[in-house]
Design a protein around this motif. Structure first.
Motif, PDB file in Angstrom:
ATOM      1  N   GLU A  67       0.818  -1.217   0.000  1.00 47.34           N
ATOM      2  CA  GLU A  67       0.000   0.000   0.000  1.00 47.34           C
ATOM      3  C   GLU A  67       0.854   1.270   0.000  1.00 47.34           C
ATOM      4  N   SER A  68       2.030   1.190   0.590  1.00 49.95           N
ATOM      5  CA  SER A  68       2.895   2.359   0.752  1.00 49.95           C
ATOM      6  C   SER A  68       3.854   2.574  -0.410  1.00 49.95           C
ATOM      7  N   PHE A  69       3.721   1.784  -1.450  1.00 44.74           N
ATOM      8  CA  PHE A  69       4.643   1.855  -2.582  1.00 44.74           C
ATOM      9  C   PHE A  69       4.793   3.278  -3.116  1.00 44.74           C
ATOM     10  N   TYR A  70       3.688   3.984  -3.281  1.00 45.28           N
ATOM     11  CA  TYR A  70       3.757   5.329  -3.861  1.00 45.28           C
ATOM     12  C   TYR A  70       4.308   6.366  -2.889  1.00 45.28           C
ATOM     13  N   LEU A  71       4.296   6.083  -1.597  1.00 41.45           N
ATOM     14  CA  LEU A  71       4.999   6.945  -0.642  1.00 41.45           C
ATOM     15  C   LEU A  71       6.503   6.757  -0.789  1.00 41.45           C
ATOM     16  N   VAL A  72       6.916   5.542  -1.115  1.00 37.52           N
ATOM     17  CA  VAL A  72       8.327   5.225  -1.268  1.00 37.52           C
ATOM     18  C   VAL A  72       8.906   5.899  -2.508  1.00 37.52           C
ATOM     19  N   ILE A  73       8.181   5.836  -3.616  1.00 37.10           N
ATOM     20  CA  ILE A  73       8.731   6.395  -4.859  1.00 37.10           C
ATOM     21  C   ILE A  73       8.355   7.856  -5.059  1.00 37.10           C
ATOM     22  N   GLY A  74       7.397   8.340  -4.319  1.00 41.12           N
ATOM     23  CA  GLY A  74       6.997   9.732  -4.423  1.00 41.12           C
ATOM     24  C   GLY A  74       6.024   9.971  -5.562  1.00 41.12           C
ATOM     25  N   PRO A  75       5.383  11.116  -5.557  1.00 41.76           N
ATOM     26  CA  PRO A  75       4.396  11.440  -6.587  1.00 41.76           C
ATOM     27  C   PRO A  75       5.062  11.729  -7.935  1.00 41.76           C
ATOM     28  N   VAL A  76       4.339  11.499  -8.995  1.00 39.21           N
ATOM     29  CA  VAL A  76       4.835  11.757 -10.345  1.00 39.21           C
ATOM     30  C   VAL A  76       4.786  13.248 -10.629  1.00 39.21           C
ATOM     31  N   GLY A  77       5.861  13.767 -11.196  1.00 39.46           N
ATOM     32  CA  GLY A  77       5.857  15.129 -11.689  1.00 39.46           C
ATOM     33  C   GLY A  77       6.277  16.217 -10.723  1.00 39.46           C
ATOM     34  N   ILE A  78       6.470  15.884  -9.450  1.00 35.35           N
ATOM     35  CA  ILE A  78       6.946  16.905  -8.510  1.00 35.35           C
ATOM     36  C   ILE A  78       8.145  16.340  -7.755  1.00 35.35           C
ATOM     37  N   PRO A  79       9.041  17.203  -7.314  1.00 36.94           N
ATOM     38  CA  PRO A  79      10.203  16.712  -6.567  1.00 36.94           C
ATOM     39  C   PRO A  79       9.760  15.973  -5.307  1.00 36.94           C
ATOM     40  N   VAL A  80      10.371  14.819  -5.075  1.00 41.56           N
ATOM     41  CA  VAL A  80       9.944  14.013  -3.928  1.00 41.56           C
ATOM     42  C   VAL A  80      10.254  14.689  -2.603  1.00 41.56           C
ATOM     43  N   SER A  81      11.183  15.600  -2.594  1.00 36.92           N
ATOM     44  CA  SER A  81      11.529  16.273  -1.343  1.00 36.92           C
ATOM     45  C   SER A  81      10.424  17.223  -0.869  1.00 36.92           C
ATOM     46  N   VAL A  82       9.378  17.389  -1.669  1.00 38.10           N
ATOM     47  CA  VAL A  82       8.248  18.240  -1.292  1.00 38.10           C
ATOM     48  C   VAL A  82       7.448  17.607  -0.163  1.00 38.10           C
ATOM     49  N   LEU A  83       7.373  16.269  -0.134  1.00 43.72           N
ATOM     50  CA  LEU A  83       6.614  15.573   0.905  1.00 43.72           C
ATOM     51  C   LEU A  83       7.398  15.590   2.214  1.00 43.72           C
ATOM     52  N   ARG A  84       6.870  16.292   3.190  1.00 41.27           N
ATOM     53  CA  ARG A  84       7.543  16.443   4.475  1.00 41.27           C
ATOM     54  C   ARG A  84       6.588  16.141   5.615  1.00 41.27           C
ATOM     55  N   GLU A  85       7.141  15.572   6.674  1.00 42.41           N
ATOM     56  CA  GLU A  85       6.394  15.385   7.919  1.00 42.41           C
ATOM     57  C   GLU A  85       6.252  16.750   8.580  1.00 42.41           C
ATOM     58  N   ASP A  86       5.455  16.822   9.637  1.00 43.26           N
ATOM     59  CA  ASP A  86       5.287  18.075  10.372  1.00 43.26           C
ATOM     60  C   ASP A  86       6.606  18.583  10.941  1.00 43.26           C
ATOM     61  N   ASP A  87       7.501  17.654  11.277  1.00 45.57           N
ATOM     62  CA  ASP A  87       8.788  18.043  11.849  1.00 45.57           C
ATOM     63  C   ASP A  87       9.847  18.327  10.780  1.00 45.57           C
ATOM     64  N   GLY A  88       9.453  18.288   9.501  1.00 44.06           N
ATOM     65  CA  GLY A  88      10.364  18.642   8.420  1.00 44.06           C
ATOM     66  C   GLY A  88      11.109  17.490   7.776  1.00 44.06           C
ATOM     67  N   GLN A  89      10.914  16.271   8.259  1.00 40.10           N
ATOM     68  CA  GLN A  89      11.626  15.123   7.688  1.00 40.10           C
ATOM     69  C   GLN A  89      11.027  14.729   6.343  1.00 40.10           C
ATOM     70  N   ASP A  90      11.892  14.255   5.441  1.00 38.83           N
ATOM     71  CA  ASP A  90      11.499  13.828   4.102  1.00 38.83           C
ATOM     72  C   ASP A  90      10.751  12.500   4.180  1.00 38.83           C
ATOM     73  N   VAL A  91       9.471  12.514   3.833  1.00 38.90           N
ATOM     74  CA  VAL A  91       8.605  11.333   3.928  1.00 38.90           C
ATOM     75  C   VAL A  91       9.095  10.206   3.033  1.00 38.90           C
ATOM     76  N   THR A  92       9.417  10.527   1.780  1.00 41.31           N
ATOM     77  CA  THR A  92       9.818   9.462   0.858  1.00 41.31           C
ATOM     78  C   THR A  92      11.111   8.796   1.302  1.00 41.31           C
ATOM     79  N   ASN A  93      12.039   9.554   1.848  1.00 43.28           N
ATOM     80  CA  ASN A  93      13.293   8.975   2.317  1.00 43.28           C
ATOM     81  C   ASN A  93      13.058   8.041   3.501  1.00 43.28           C
TER      82      ASN A  93
END
Length: 160
Positions: A60-86
């Protein structure tokens, strides 16, 4: 060994989709899978359930691992600023490695792991077809290679 006694609690937490954020849920699933594999000889029913739920969360989490298509994966951040995909990527590779360490006597867990790894590999193959950014394509190849290697160790063939 004491962690095995927490298996029913972990199972309930993982089954309750609203109790954790998707990132925390994958991290917890990673820990739960390690507990299930390490204690596979102690309680077949609970370890099988724990492994099954953990592997389902991985898929289920596959797309969290690879990140969304078309935007830099570093955009996804937790509330504390950590990179979600990483964070998710680390958990996913840890889970694939854990699958490769399943005891030969645990045929049911090995079969579940083989099926999950094959599904992830198929998702990688589907995602990499067409015009994919080189960085994303490299990540998909790394995931596919890790799944193929773990599947090989388990004695399974990729079911793509």
């Amino acid at each position: 060994p004491e962690s095995f006694f927490d298996s029913p609690i972990l199972l309930n937490i993982l089954l309750d989709r609203g109790s954790l954020s998707p990132t925390s849920r994958l991290i917890t699933a990673s820990a739960a899978l390690r507990i299930a594999v390490a204690n596979s000889s102690r309680g077949e029913s609970i370890t099988r359930q724990l492994a099954s739920v953990s592997l389902s969360i991985l898929i289920e989490s596959f797309y969290l691992v690879i990140g969304p298509v078309g935007i830099p994966v570093s955009v996804l951040r937790e509330d504390d600023g950590q990179d979600v995909t990483n964070i998710c990527r680390k958990s996913m590779f840890r889970m694939v490695k854990t699958c490769a360490s399943i005891n030969a006597k645990s045929a049911i867990l090995r079969n579940e792991a083989t099926i999950a790894l094959s599904k992830i590999a198929a998702m990688c193959k589907n995602e990499s077809s067409g015009g994919v950014a080189p960085r994303r394509k490299l990540l998909l190849k790394e995931i596919w290679d890790a799944c193929a290697q773990a599947n090989s160790v388990l004695g399974g063939a990729m079911q793509i």
